[in-house]
Motif scaffolding. Structure first.
Motif, PDB file in Angstrom:
ATOM      1  N   GLY A 139     -15.328   3.753   9.216  1.00 48.83           N
ATOM      2  CA  GLY A 139     -16.240   3.299  10.443  1.00 48.83           C
ATOM      3  C   GLY A 139     -17.264   4.804  10.952  1.00 48.83           C
ATOM      4  N   ASP A 140     -18.103   4.212  11.874  1.00 50.82           N
ATOM      5  CA  ASP A 140     -19.074   5.291  12.157  1.00 50.82           C
ATOM      6  C   ASP A 140     -19.336   4.674  13.429  1.00 50.82           C
ATOM      7  N   GLY A 141     -19.917   5.535  14.610  1.00 51.27           N
ATOM      8  CA  GLY A 141     -20.248   5.425  15.879  1.00 51.27           C
ATOM      9  C   GLY A 141     -20.436   6.514  16.817  1.00 51.27           C
ATOM     10  N   ARG A 142     -20.843   6.380  17.829  1.00 47.74           N
ATOM     11  CA  ARG A 142     -21.011   7.441  18.835  1.00 47.74           C
ATOM     12  C   ARG A 142     -19.711   8.370  19.168  1.00 47.74           C
ATOM     13  N   ALA A 147     -18.269  -4.384   0.331  1.00 47.16           N
ATOM     14  CA  ALA A 147     -17.760  -4.411  -0.963  1.00 47.16           C
ATOM     15  C   ALA A 147     -16.959  -3.492  -1.372  1.00 47.16           C
ATOM     16  N   GLU A 148     -16.785  -2.366  -0.562  1.00 44.61           N
ATOM     17  CA  GLU A 148     -15.780  -1.207  -0.874  1.00 44.61           C
ATOM     18  C   GLU A 148     -14.707  -1.148  -0.006  1.00 44.61           C
ATOM     19  N   LEU A 149     -14.640  -2.238   0.807  1.00 47.51           N
ATOM     20  CA  LEU A 149     -13.654  -2.237   1.891  1.00 47.51           C
ATOM     21  C   LEU A 149     -12.070  -2.813   1.232  1.00 47.51           C
ATOM     22  N   ASP A 150     -12.110  -3.280   0.055  1.00 53.19           N
ATOM     23  CA  ASP A 150     -11.071  -3.592  -0.585  1.00 53.19           C
ATOM     24  C   ASP A 150     -10.198  -2.428  -1.115  1.00 53.19           C
ATOM     25  N   HIS A 151     -10.835  -1.414  -1.315  1.00 52.84           N
ATOM     26  CA  HIS A 151     -10.348  -0.070  -1.756  1.00 52.84           C
ATOM     27  C   HIS A 151      -9.194   0.366  -0.712  1.00 52.84           C
ATOM     28  N   TRP A 152      -9.921   0.395   0.376  1.00 49.38           N
ATOM     29  CA  TRP A 152      -9.340   1.001   1.743  1.00 49.38           C
ATOM     30  C   TRP A 152      -7.971   0.079   2.236  1.00 49.38           C
ATOM     31  N   TYR A 153      -8.367  -1.177   2.013  1.00 45.62           N
ATOM     32  CA  TYR A 153      -7.077  -2.212   2.388  1.00 45.62           C
ATOM     33  C   TYR A 153      -5.862  -1.754   1.014  1.00 45.62           C
ATOM     34  N   ARG A 154      -6.365  -1.680   0.094  1.00 43.22           N
ATOM     35  CA  ARG A 154      -5.266  -1.752  -0.970  1.00 43.22           C
ATOM     36  C   ARG A 154      -4.429  -0.488  -0.693  1.00 43.22           C
ATOM     37  N   ARG A 155      -5.011   0.725  -0.314  1.00 43.33           N
ATOM     38  CA  ARG A 155      -4.218   1.840   0.212  1.00 43.33           C
ATOM     39  C   ARG A 155      -3.450   1.936   1.165  1.00 43.33           C
ATOM     40  N   ALA A 156      -3.937   0.899   2.249  1.00 43.53           N
ATOM     41  CA  ALA A 156      -2.964   1.054   3.416  1.00 43.53           C
ATOM     42  C   ALA A 156      -1.876   0.184   3.423  1.00 43.53           C
ATOM     43  N   SER A 157      -0.778   0.530   4.292  1.00 46.03           N
ATOM     44  CA  SER A 157       0.388  -0.197   4.491  1.00 46.03           C
ATOM     45  C   SER A 157       0.192  -1.242   5.358  1.00 46.03           C
ATOM     46  N   PHE A 158      -0.763  -0.996   6.586  1.00 48.88           N
ATOM     47  CA  PHE A 158      -1.192  -1.900   7.632  1.00 48.88           C
ATOM     48  C   PHE A 158      -2.568  -1.298   8.238  1.00 48.88           C
ATOM     49  N   THR A 159      -3.036  -2.274   8.945  1.00 57.02           N
ATOM     50  CA  THR A 159      -4.152  -1.917   9.748  1.00 57.02           C
ATOM     51  C   THR A 159      -3.882  -1.795  11.118  1.00 57.02           C
ATOM     52  N   VAL A 160      -4.607  -0.901  12.103  1.00 58.58           N
ATOM     53  CA  VAL A 160      -4.364  -0.991  13.445  1.00 58.58           C
ATOM     54  C   VAL A 160      -5.480  -1.309  14.048  1.00 58.58           C
ATOM     55  N   GLY A 168       0.862  -1.161   0.092  1.00 60.58           N
ATOM     56  CA  GLY A 168      -0.120  -0.142   0.140  1.00 60.58           C
ATOM     57  C   GLY A 168       0.747   1.216  -0.094  1.00 60.58           C
ATOM     58  N   GLU A 169       0.326   2.313   0.004  1.00 59.72           N
ATOM     59  CA  GLU A 169       0.920   3.494   0.127  1.00 59.72           C
ATOM     60  C   GLU A 169       1.891   3.454   1.363  1.00 59.72           C
ATOM     61  N   TYR A 170       2.979   4.006   1.314  1.00 57.67           N
ATOM     62  CA  TYR A 170       3.885   4.271   2.345  1.00 57.67           C
ATOM     63  C   TYR A 170       3.227   5.191   3.447  1.00 57.67           C
ATOM     64  N   GLY A 171       3.147   4.639   4.769  1.00 59.69           N
ATOM     65  CA  GLY A 171       2.747   5.453   5.898  1.00 59.69           C
ATOM     66  C   GLY A 171       1.621   5.569   6.010  1.00 59.69           C
ATOM     67  N   ARG A 172       0.655   4.858   5.181  1.00 59.71           N
ATOM     68  CA  ARG A 172      -0.776   5.009   5.426  1.00 59.71           C
ATOM     69  C   ARG A 172      -1.239   3.861   6.199  1.00 59.71           C
ATOM     70  N   MET A 173      -2.035   4.243   7.408  1.00 60.63           N
ATOM     71  CA  MET A 173      -2.589   3.324   8.404  1.00 60.63           C
ATOM     72  C   MET A 173      -4.178   3.248   8.076  1.00 60.63           C
ATOM     73  N   LEU A 174      -4.718   2.080   8.681  1.00 63.56           N
ATOM     74  CA  LEU A 174      -6.045   1.890   8.393  1.00 63.56           C
ATOM     75  C   LEU A 174      -6.736   1.582   9.891  1.00 63.56           C
ATOM     76  N   PHE A 175      -7.852   2.168  10.003  1.00 62.04           N
ATOM     77  CA  PHE A 175      -8.647   1.692  11.201  1.00 62.04           C
ATOM     78  C   PHE A 175     -10.055   1.499  10.647  1.00 62.04           C
ATOM     79  N   VAL A 176     -10.530   0.015  10.865  1.00 62.58           N
ATOM     80  CA  VAL A 176     -11.691  -0.262  10.473  1.00 62.58           C
ATOM     81  C   VAL A 176     -12.832  -0.655  11.541  1.00 62.58           C
ATOM     82  N   GLY A 177     -13.514  -0.183  11.962  1.00 66.45           N
ATOM     83  CA  GLY A 177     -14.436  -0.788  12.654  1.00 66.45           C
ATOM     84  C   GLY A 177     -15.487   0.415  13.249  1.00 66.45           C
ATOM     85  N   GLN A 178     -16.426  -0.086  14.552  1.00 69.05           N
ATOM     86  CA  GLN A 178     -17.117   1.012  15.125  1.00 69.05           C
ATOM     87  C   GLN A 178     -16.352   1.993  15.788  1.00 69.05           C
ATOM     88  N   VAL A 179     -16.647   3.184  15.569  1.00 69.64           N
ATOM     89  CA  VAL A 179     -15.869   4.375  16.430  1.00 69.64           C
ATOM     90  C   VAL A 179     -16.776   4.368  17.835  1.00 69.64           C
TER      91      VAL A 179
END
Length: 169
Positions: free
Chosen positions: A80-83, A110-123, A43-54
């Motif tokens: 993600g979204d949340g309170r 179905a759109e999550l692949d886009h976000w994972y492709r961009r990321a270097s890693f997930t947190v 993925g893109e250098y230095g790009r982190m990804l958080f997926v989940g309820q906020v």
């Protein structure tokens, strides 16, 4: 009867609450993304990804506070979204990192692949002991390593310095 636990952590919680160990079977849940596991280019250098309820338990606020201390060029996508979303947006502004954080909101699966492709890693910065933590497996199935707190059932699937980093919560 038999009791099914999704991780060693969940099994230990059942035992702690009086369930007999010989009546507990560990069967890990497997996300649908495992069926389509494939190699992806980095993925893109230095790009982190958080997926989940906020929400407080998922620890996005902890991630934002840690990210504010990072040096160099980095970006964080929050899917993600949340309170706690408004509070986290304000925290990013207060920490002076709002320009580095993209709050994408909820997206269809179905759109999550886009976000994972961009990321270097997930947190996965969960402050509560995740019973299992599906996002980690979904990330690894898409070729992305994971940095996660070593709490709950996460260490059932996260091998430190092999599939990512398990850090003390």
């Amino acid at each position: 009867g038999l009791f099914v636990a999704g991780s060693r952590y969940t099994a230990s919680e059942l035992q702690r609450n009086g369930f007999a160990p010989d009546r507990i079977e560990i069967i890990a849940p497997v996300p649908a993304a495992i069926d389509c596991a494939r190699f992806q280019s980095p993925g893109e250098y230095g790009r982190m990804l958080f997926v989940g309820q906020v929400v407080r338990g998922k620890g996005l606020d902890l991630l934002l506070a840690a990210a504010a201390r990072l040096k160099g060029d980095w970006r964080l996508d929050v899917v993600g979204d949340g309170r706690q979303l408004g509070e986290c947006r304000q925290l990013a502004a207060d920490l002076g990192i709002a320009h580095r954080v993209n709050f994408a909101g909820w997206v269809p699966n179905a759109e999550l692949d886009h976000w994972y492709r961009r990321a270097s890693f997930t947190v996965v910065p969960s402050r509560w002991p995740e019973p299992f933590g599906m996002i980690g497996l979904e990330s690894m199935a898409r070729g992305r390593p994971v940095v996660a707190f070593d709490s709950g059932g996460i260490c059932d699937w996260l091998a430190h310095e092999v599939s990512g980093l398990a850090v003390p919560s």
